[in-house]
Design an enzyme around this catalytic site. Structure first.
Site, PDB file in Angstrom:
ATOM      1  N   ARG A  15     103.137  36.002  24.794  1.00 20.13           N
ATOM      2  CA  ARG A  15     102.644  36.517  26.086  1.00 20.13           C
ATOM      3  C   ARG A  15     103.739  36.227  27.111  1.00 20.13           C
ATOM      4  O   ARG A  15     103.957  35.065  27.489  1.00 20.13           O
ATOM      5  CB  ARG A  15     101.328  35.827  26.450  1.00 20.13           C
ATOM      6  N   HIS A  18      99.837  46.049  27.023  1.00 19.50           N
ATOM      7  CA  HIS A  18      98.870  45.026  26.587  1.00 19.50           C
ATOM      8  C   HIS A  18      98.101  45.615  25.409  1.00 19.50           C
ATOM      9  O   HIS A  18      96.913  45.930  25.524  1.00 19.50           O
ATOM     10  CB  HIS A  18      97.928  44.676  27.738  1.00 19.50           C
ATOM     11  N   GLN A  63      94.620  44.248  24.139  1.00 17.64           N
ATOM     12  CA  GLN A  63      93.500  44.646  24.992  1.00 17.64           C
ATOM     13  C   GLN A  63      93.059  46.058  24.671  1.00 17.64           C
ATOM     14  O   GLN A  63      91.861  46.347  24.590  1.00 17.64           O
ATOM     15  CB  GLN A  63      93.905  44.543  26.463  1.00 17.64           C
ATOM     16  N   ASP A 105      91.227  47.713  36.701  1.00 18.69           N
ATOM     17  CA  ASP A 105      91.921  46.439  36.530  1.00 18.69           C
ATOM     18  C   ASP A 105      92.309  45.928  37.912  1.00 18.69           C
ATOM     19  O   ASP A 105      92.174  46.640  38.919  1.00 18.69           O
ATOM     20  CB  ASP A 105      93.158  46.634  35.644  1.00 18.69           C
ATOM     21  N   CYS A 151      89.313  44.729  31.985  1.00 11.30           N
ATOM     22  CA  CYS A 151      89.937  43.808  31.033  1.00 11.30           C
ATOM     23  C   CYS A 151      89.781  42.347  31.442  1.00 11.30           C
ATOM     24  O   CYS A 151      89.956  41.455  30.606  1.00 11.30           O
ATOM     25  CB  CYS A 151      91.407  44.158  30.854  1.00 11.30           C
TER      26      CYS A 151
END
Length: 330
Positions: free
Chosen positions: A122, A149, A152, A243, A287
């Site tokens: 990450r 991502h 996700q 988001d 998310c």
């Protein structure tokens, strides 16, 4: 800007997957072919239905998690999910330093590959995780960078499939910043036949390269990819996704973002607009973490149509499916 493309037993040994075409790494959604996305989702659904059949499937495997950025869902879902399957999961916090500062990215990769079977990273920069994967013989999973991502997005696809029974032909709207989550969602939609409408303010659209790539892939699956500045474009969409308006690492952009996104706040009126012409009300997705009162109001995120906690739960199952496929296990 508007653009569109019309296109498409407990303890039992785990069998080795002879289909060697599955990629070595998952750095972005386009590392996967449409059928490989389906394989991951099917395996994730199997794991969610009955975890016992996967007991011990990762016994003897070691996973290193390299994190430059803080995390709740990503860290815990990987640690718990892979740990339940018997893997040794080691979390390495870079302590605020970036990968490559203390030692070169290559040296990190060449050391860690000698000890681990898989690396979950990450990081802030897509260039860093790409360089790491280039030098690592162990599979590398992108657990978030500035460009994508993908973990996700896989969880989002699993959530949508559970909620609506199918992905192909499903209409989903993303509202807000054209960021890394948006990028992976666009590519995931294009790979699975989802009709995705992205609504962003001018100047905050997704990367043109990602839009172009998503459109090319959508041509093969029957998907539609559309980018707009007009909120009316979300009318008749089965799900609305948003988001944070300001992501980690973007605090220097606070001033230029202030006041830009307010008209895209997801409230009851926005959900009603998306629900027009549908037999059932549109569902809400995020998310997380959510900035309540900013990109979404409490009445929506806590409402009966919210799927946010299903998305969070499905991070674990989708990642288990992914790791099993990357390691050649099923």
């Amino acid at each position: 800007m508007t653009a569109m493309a019309q296109t498409g037993g407990v303890g039992a040994p785990i069998a080795i997957d002879a289909r060697a075409r599955f990629p070595q790494d998952l750095l972005g959604m386009t590392d996967l072919m449409p059928e490989q996305v389906a394989e991951v989702l099917d395996l994730a659904a199997e794991h969610k239905k009955d975890r016992s059949q996967f007991t011990g499937s990762l016994a003897g495997k070691s996973v290193v998690m390299l994190f430059e950025k803080p995390s709740l869902r990503t860290r815990l879902s990987f640690e718990i999910g892979l740990g339940q399957l018997g893997a040794q999961v080691v979390f390495y916090d870079l302590g605020g330093k970036k990968l490559g500062e203390r030692e070169s990215v290559k040296d990190y990769a060449k050391n860690i590959e000698r000890w681990s079977d898989l690396v979950v990273a990450r990081v802030f920069s897509n260039a860093v995780i790409s360089e790491f994967a280039e030098h690592s013989s162990a599979p590398v999973v992108n657990a978030l960078c500035d460009l994508e991502h993908p973990c996700q997005a896989l969880a989002d696809l699993l959530t949508l499939r559970e909620a609506f029974g199918t992905l192909k032909g499903l209409k989903v709207a993303y509202v807000g910043d054209g960021n890394n989550v948006c990028h992976s969602l666009m590519l995931a939609a294009a790979l699975t036949g989802v009709h995705l409408t992205v609504v962003t303010p001018r100047g905050f659209q997704p990367s043109y390269a990602v839009i172009s790539d998503a459109m090319k892939r959508a041509e093969r699956t029957g998907a539609t990819v559309r980018v707009s500045e007009d909120m009316s474009a979300i009318r008749g969409h089965a799900a609305v996704y948003t988001d944070a308006w300001l992501s980690m690492g973007q605090t220097h952009q606070q001033a230029i973002r202030d006041g830009v996104f307010e008209h895209l706040r997801v409230d009851e009126d926005v959900m009603a607009l998306a629900s027009e012409g549908l037999d059932t009300p549109a569902r809400f997705m995020h998310c997380l973490p959510a900035h309540r009162g900013e990109e979404v109001v409490d009445a929506v995120i806590d409402g009966p149509g919210s799927l946010v906690y299903e998305q969070a739960e499905n991070r674990l199952h989708a990642q288990v499916g992914l790791v099993l496929k990357l390691l050649g296990l099923r």
